[in-house]
Design a protein around this motif. Structure first.
Motif, PDB file in Angstrom:
ATOM      1  N   THR A 262      -3.657   0.760  -1.207  1.00 17.46           N
ATOM      2  CA  THR A 262      -2.601  -0.062  -0.613  1.00 17.46           C
ATOM      3  C   THR A 262      -1.980   0.660   0.578  1.00 17.46           C
ATOM      4  O   THR A 262      -1.773   0.072   1.652  1.00 17.46           O
ATOM      5  N   ASP A 265      -4.474   0.732   3.431  1.00 16.76           N
ATOM      6  CA  ASP A 265      -4.563  -0.557   4.111  1.00 16.76           C
ATOM      7  C   ASP A 265      -3.484  -0.671   5.179  1.00 16.76           C
ATOM      8  O   ASP A 265      -3.732  -1.122   6.309  1.00 16.76           O
ATOM      9  N   ARG A 266      -2.275  -0.266   4.857  1.00 17.47           N
ATOM     10  CA  ARG A 266      -1.174  -0.303   5.839  1.00 17.47           C
ATOM     11  C   ARG A 266      -1.498   0.574   7.038  1.00 17.47           C
ATOM     12  O   ARG A 266      -1.262   0.201   8.183  1.00 17.47           O
ATOM     13  N   ARG A 327       0.026  -8.387   2.708  1.00 19.63           N
ATOM     14  CA  ARG A 327      -0.416  -7.281   1.871  1.00 19.63           C
ATOM     15  C   ARG A 327      -0.902  -7.788   0.508  1.00 19.63           C
ATOM     16  O   ARG A 327      -0.136  -8.346  -0.271  1.00 19.63           O
TER      17      ARG A 327
END
Length: 403
Positions: A262, A265-266, A327
């Motif tokens: 996660t 990904d950002r 997201r």
């Protein structure tokens, strides 16, 4: 009547001319290697010929070009200096002749599978430095002569010149150095596990965005990564390097693979806009019995275990990294790893083929995974699935829990 020794000298001169022909200098490096190997096979009347170039950083010989042993190149065969036939040529920097090939004096399974009976190898050097090894072989027993050795050494000199010409291409050299610095040549030694990796570029530059990584964490868990940045060439390799480093950093602060992906990904969305990336991140427990697994658009790994059929692990595949969408929620799957089990993680270039369904390639991979030492696992998989030079990069990581 012409004296026999004169005839011999004339034949020798014609053989020299065949490998020093000026037209060879007009070929690019790959074509020159292939042409030289074709000519030396005809001149020496041998069945196989191969060039292995030195990876200086890893101190390993890498199969680069071959005739009669093309599988050696397709499998990305590597051998350390000092090991096996080619390793001895590199270590001694002297010609080596094997009149009878056996499993005790060669380590390359392709040579044994092909049925090579006799081998002659010479070092490839430049200014006193080792560049690689050139070897030829026959499928019937053969006694190589001093003239055979001299001719092969002459061919090795041409290979050396071509290798230096390639090294003078700065972008290519920089790209290869970057790729080799990011793909681990030595995986960590972990009690109770053995591991092997393979990387085969699908682009002419020899570099791309696929990678694998293994690292130990402060908690005692083992981090395992296989990833694929979209595209080919130097730019993809540069992005891959940044993504790889970022995931290592997030792994230090996250105990959950889904949480680490996660955060990654950002990072990809913000700093690597336009670079779509798939990734597998797994954590293996200190006792090697449990694995936590999260997938970001990446193919699911395959597991072979004793007394049960091979399976594709039932892990959820979440969206890739860098899509830019809201997201997504990411998931971690917990998997039991039995003693003797073999885990295989890979990038899609291994199983995807034009005009063929993805599931067809996945089924072929699942059937191909043997319960065996990891080097045998990797070699078997590459031989079964890499029937031709890949159109896409391939990264493969095999992990075996010892019994």
């Amino acid at each position: 009547m012409v004296p026999v020794d004169v005839v011999g000298d004339e034949q020798w001169l014609r053989r020299i001319e065949a490998v020093t022909d000026a037209t060879l200098s007009r070929l690019d490096v790959a074509d020159l290697f292939d042409e030289l190997l074709d000519r030396v096979r005809d001149l020496l009347r041998v069945d196989t010929a191969a060039i292995l170039l030195l990876d200086v950083r890893a101190q390993q010989l890498v199969a680069t070009a071959a005739r009669g042993l093309e599988e050696e190149v397709r499998q990305g065969f590597r051998v350390s200096i000092g090991r096996g036939f080619a390793g001895q040529v590199a270590l001694t920097r002297q010609p080596v002749i094997l009149q009878e090939v056996t499993s005790e004096n060669v380590v390359n399974p392709v040579l044994l599978q092909t049925g090579v009976r006799s081998l002659l190898g010479v070092p490839i050097t430049a200014h006193g430095d080792l560049v690689g090894v050139l070897h030829v072989g026959t499928l019937t027993p053969r006694r190589f002569t001093p003239d055979d050795v001299r001719l092969l050494e002459l061919v090795a000199d041409r290979v050396s010149l071509a290798s230096r010409a390639r090294a003078n291409t700065l972008d290519q050299t920089a790209a290869l150095a970057l790729q080799r610095s990011l793909i681990p040549t030595d995986l960590p030694e972990v009690p109770g596990l053995e591991m092997a990796g393979r990387y085969i570029p699908g682009h002419a530059s020899g570099v791309g965005g696929d990678w694998y990584d293994v690292f130990t964490l402060p908690s005692g868990w083992l981090g395992v990564v296989v990833g694929d940045v979209s595209g080919h060439g130097l730019q993809s390799a540069v992005v891959m390097g940044r993504v790889r480093s970022a995931l290592r950093a997030y792994a230090l602060i996250c105990d959950d693979p889904a949480e680490a992906l996660t955060l990654l990904d950002r990072k990809v969305v913000h700093f690597e806009a336009g670079s779509l990336t798939t990734a597998l991140y797994a954590m293996i427990s200190p006792d090697n019995a449990t694995m936590h697994l999260s997938l970001a658009g990446h193919p699911r790994p395959v597991m072979a275990a004793p007394d049960r059929p091979n399976v594709v692990l039932p892990a959820r595949v979440d969206p890739p990294l860098g899509t830019g969408r809201r997201r997504p929620q990411r998931h971690t799957t917990t998997v039991d790893v039995p003693r003797g089990a073999v885990l295989v993680a890979y990038t899609d270039g291994l199983i995807e083929r034009r005009g063929e369904l993805f599931d067809t390639g996945l089924a072929r991979l699942t059937e191909a995974v043997p319960l065996a030492p990891v080097d045998t696992v990797a070699t078997t998989i590459m031989a079964t699935l890499d029937a031709e030079r890949p159109a896409d990069d391939i990264a493969l990581l095999a992990i075996r829990r010892l019994t």
